[in-house]
Enzyme design. Sequence first.
Site, PDB file in Angstrom:
ATOM      1  CE1 TYR A   1     -11.851   4.077  -9.940  1.00 49.58           C
ATOM      2  CE2 TYR A   1     -14.169   3.704 -10.404  1.00 49.58           C
ATOM      3  CZ  TYR A   1     -13.015   3.347  -9.746  1.00 49.58           C
ATOM      4  OH  TYR A   1     -13.014   2.274  -8.895  1.00 49.58           O
TER       5      TYR A   1
ATOM      6  CE  LYS B   1     -11.185   0.725 -10.958  1.00 50.34           C
ATOM      7  NZ  LYS B   1     -10.277  -0.206 -10.259  1.00 50.34           N
TER       8      LYS B   1
ATOM      9  CG  ASP C   1      -2.141   0.905   1.027  1.00 50.72           C
ATOM     10  OD1 ASP C   1      -3.248   0.357   0.847  1.00 50.72           O
ATOM     11  OD2 ASP C   1      -1.998   2.148   1.032  1.00 50.72           O
TER      12      ASP C   1
END
Length: 267
Positions: A175, A179, A54
């Site tokens: 976005y 995607k 992360d």
Amino acid sequence: MSSVEESDRTPRYTPGHGLLEDRAAVITAAAGAGIGGATARRFLEEGARVVIGDAHARRLGEAQSALAAEFGADRVTSLPCDVTDEDQVRALFAHAEHAHGRLDIVVNNAGLGGTADLVDMGDDQWGRVLDVTLNGTFRCTRAALRSLKAAGSGGVIVNNASVVGWRAQRGQAHYAAAKAGVMALTRCAALEAAEFGVRVNAVAPSLAMHPHLVKVTSGELLAELTAREAFGRYAEPWEVANVIVFLASGYSSYMTGETVSVSSQHA
């Protein structure tokens, strides 16, 4: 709504069944309470050993400590990783191979969203979302394929896409484009990887609620998205993680290049 109706709408947590016993996995963006964190937990419950990465080092350390206390320090390790940095991506995969001696599964969960109409969107907003969500998935998929091909023992990659990769939603052009790119990347990578026994699939959630989503999305939009779901509720992150477990397990052995919708929108 009665208490009985409320109870009917609350999903029951699915216990582990050893579906990933002794498998070694890398999961990106796995700190916190989102899909990545839920996936790490579900993998551990299914018997896997995991390396979590992360970009948020403090939260990552907290997540590792909590999981290690529950499942054992020998089964979960971590390394900070910003997927926009190729050196950090390479370090994450090298760490995974060193920590567990092998690599079987990679879950590319890192992504970045936001809301902005195109007329108001700057190049920096567009570029940042694409770099984390699409380019980051590319970098990690490339690293995974190199490792898995060299090992010669097969493996699985699961990418996190989104239903907005298929349908239009105002304010989500960056976005949605990212995607949709993840879905296309998944299909192409699957064809290339099949020759050395690696499967590549993706999940496409509609709405999985977690604290970070609340911070970056308006209450009005969340209410609107929730209303579109046939169940009248959002998904729990672990419900998406369950589908990732399925795609990572032997139960999906003849699936590759597919994107599985984790949604009740189409009912």
